[in-house]
Scaffold this motif. Structure first.
Motif, short mmCIF file in Angstrom:
data_model
loop_
_atom_site.label_atom_id
_atom_site.label_comp_id
_atom_site.label_asym_id
_atom_site.label_seq_id
_atom_site.Cartn_x
_atom_site.Cartn_y
_atom_site.Cartn_z
N LYS A 49 0.84 -1.20 0.00
CA LYS A 49 0.00 0.00 0.00
C LYS A 49 0.87 1.25 0.00
O LYS A 49 1.98 1.24 0.55
CB LYS A 49 -0.98 0.01 1.16
CG LYS A 49 -0.36 -0.04 2.53
CD LYS A 49 -1.42 -0.18 3.62
CE LYS A 49 -0.78 -0.39 4.97
NZ LYS A 49 -1.77 -0.52 6.03
N ALA A 58 -3.52 5.61 -0.12
CA ALA A 58 -3.73 6.19 -1.45
C ALA A 58 -4.03 5.10 -2.46
O ALA A 58 -5.00 5.17 -3.22
CB ALA A 58 -2.49 6.97 -1.87
N ASP A 59 -3.18 4.09 -2.50
CA ASP A 59 -3.29 3.00 -3.45
C ASP A 59 -2.89 1.71 -2.74
O ASP A 59 -2.16 1.75 -1.75
CB ASP A 59 -2.35 3.23 -4.65
CG ASP A 59 -2.62 4.53 -5.37
OD1 ASP A 59 -3.65 4.61 -6.06
OD2 ASP A 59 -1.80 5.46 -5.26
N TRP A 76 -2.71 -3.07 -8.85
CA TRP A 76 -2.82 -1.72 -8.27
C TRP A 76 -4.26 -1.23 -8.34
O TRP A 76 -4.90 -1.33 -9.37
CB TRP A 76 -1.94 -0.82 -9.11
CG TRP A 76 -1.76 0.59 -8.71
CD1 TRP A 76 -2.72 1.54 -8.55
CD2 TRP A 76 -0.51 1.25 -8.49
NE1 TRP A 76 -2.15 2.75 -8.23
CE2 TRP A 76 -0.79 2.59 -8.19
CE3 TRP A 76 0.80 0.82 -8.52
CZ2 TRP A 76 0.21 3.51 -7.93
CZ3 TRP A 76 1.79 1.74 -8.27
CH2 TRP A 76 1.50 3.08 -7.97
N ARG A 77 -4.73 -0.67 -7.23
CA ARG A 77 -6.03 -0.01 -7.24
C ARG A 77 -5.95 1.25 -6.40
O ARG A 77 -5.40 1.24 -5.30
CB ARG A 77 -7.12 -0.93 -6.68
CG ARG A 77 -8.51 -0.26 -6.77
CD ARG A 77 -9.61 -1.17 -6.34
NE ARG A 77 -9.54 -1.36 -4.89
CZ ARG A 77 -10.32 -2.19 -4.22
NH1 ARG A 77 -11.19 -2.94 -4.83
NH2 ARG A 77 -10.18 -2.30 -2.90
N ASN A 78 -6.53 2.32 -6.91
CA ASN A 78 -6.62 3.56 -6.15
C ASN A 78 -7.64 3.36 -5.04
O ASN A 78 -8.69 2.78 -5.25
CB ASN A 78 -7.04 4.72 -7.06
CG ASN A 78 -7.10 6.02 -6.31
OD1 ASN A 78 -8.13 6.35 -5.73
ND2 ASN A 78 -6.01 6.75 -6.30
N GLU A 79 -7.33 3.85 -3.85
CA GLU A 79 -8.20 3.65 -2.69
C GLU A 79 -8.83 4.92 -2.13
O GLU A 79 -9.67 4.84 -1.25
CB GLU A 79 -7.41 2.95 -1.57
CG GLU A 79 -6.90 1.58 -1.93
CD GLU A 79 -8.00 0.56 -2.14
OE1 GLU A 79 -9.10 0.73 -1.58
OE2 GLU A 79 -7.76 -0.41 -2.88
N LYS A 85 -11.23 4.60 -7.98
CA LYS A 85 -11.42 3.28 -7.38
C LYS A 85 -12.45 2.47 -8.16
O LYS A 85 -12.32 1.25 -8.31
CB LYS A 85 -11.83 3.41 -5.92
CG LYS A 85 -11.87 2.10 -5.18
CD LYS A 85 -12.13 2.27 -3.70
CE LYS A 85 -12.10 0.93 -2.98
NZ LYS A 85 -12.24 1.08 -1.54
N TYR A 89 -8.91 -2.68 -10.67
CA TYR A 89 -7.47 -2.90 -10.62
C TYR A 89 -6.77 -2.60 -11.94
O TYR A 89 -7.35 -2.72 -13.01
CB TYR A 89 -7.15 -4.33 -10.20
CG TYR A 89 -7.34 -4.55 -8.73
CD1 TYR A 89 -6.33 -4.22 -7.83
CD2 TYR A 89 -8.53 -5.06 -8.24
CE1 TYR A 89 -6.51 -4.41 -6.46
CE2 TYR A 89 -8.71 -5.25 -6.87
CZ TYR A 89 -7.70 -4.93 -6.00
OH TYR A 89 -7.87 -5.11 -4.66
N CYS A 92 0.85 -2.49 -12.85
CA CYS A 92 1.97 -1.57 -12.99
C CYS A 92 3.27 -2.37 -13.02
O CYS A 92 3.57 -3.10 -12.06
CB CYS A 92 1.99 -0.56 -11.85
SG CYS A 92 3.32 0.64 -11.99
N HIS A 109 1.96 1.18 -16.95
CA HIS A 109 0.79 1.10 -16.07
C HIS A 109 -0.41 0.92 -16.97
O HIS A 109 -0.69 1.77 -17.82
CB HIS A 109 0.67 2.39 -15.23
CG HIS A 109 -0.08 2.20 -13.97
ND1 HIS A 109 0.32 2.75 -12.78
CD2 HIS A 109 -1.22 1.52 -13.69
CE1 HIS A 109 -0.53 2.42 -11.82
NE2 HIS A 109 -1.48 1.67 -12.36
N LEU A 119 -8.52 6.28 -14.01
CA LEU A 119 -7.27 6.23 -13.26
C LEU A 119 -6.07 6.35 -14.20
O LEU A 119 -5.16 7.14 -13.95
CB LEU A 119 -7.16 4.95 -12.42
CG LEU A 119 -5.82 4.77 -11.69
CD1 LEU A 119 -5.60 5.87 -10.67
CD2 LEU A 119 -5.73 3.41 -11.04
#
Length: 154
Positions: A49, A58-59, A76-79, A85, A89, A92, A109, A119
């Motif tokens: 994370k 954040a991610d 990777w996922r933005n949180e 979000k 996913y 990267c 990415h 994203l």
């Protein structure tokens, strides 16, 4: 339709060891990630994370592949931004290659699914150039680019 993707290639005057340290050491991360740190044990299958200085995530995701000083692949996922979000996913890939007295760092990415992807198109395409430029500057001069050291929205 195709999958959204972003590629950034950077040549940095540094060693494989120093680049690896910069990518994997939380204290080093804090300098060029504008105060955020990457938290993980850097093992295949482990969670990771990116944490803002105020503790918000954040991610986050999973380490899919790791080969020290050569390659890191992250799920990777933005949180912290609902509109990012919702895209789910991404993948990267960071590849490191020695070129003469430099290191070539390539970041790919990409979205996991086809179609538009906020994203990648809005977040990644703005964020990675700044982060990677700051990393290059830090490794070559000893000081990261100036920037916000607190989390967005704080």
């Amino acid at each position: 339709m195709s999958k959204a993707s972003f590629v950034y290639v950077n040549y940095i005057r540094t060693t494989p060891e120093k680049l690896w340290e910069a990518l994997t050491d939380p204290e080093f991360n804090r300098e060029y990630w504008m105060g955020a740190t990457l938290e993980t044990d850097w093992k295949k299958g482990s969670s990771w994370k990116l944490v803002f200085s105020d503790g918000r995530v954040a991610d986050a995701g999973e380490i899919l592949e790791i080969e020290p000083q050569k390659r890191i692949v992250l799920r990777w996922r933005n949180e912290f931004m609902p509109e990012f979000k919702a895209d789910g996913y991404t993948r990267c890939t960071l590849e490191m290659e020695r070129v003469d007295e430099m290191m070539k760092l390539t970041v790919l990415h990409e979205a996991e699914a086809e179609g538009p992807h906020k994203l990648i198109e809005e977040g990644v395409s703005r964020g990675w150039p700044r982060i990677l430029s700051s990393l290059k500057t830090l490794l070559e001069t000893g000081a990261a680019l100036p920037g916000r050291k607190t989390a967005p929205g704080s």
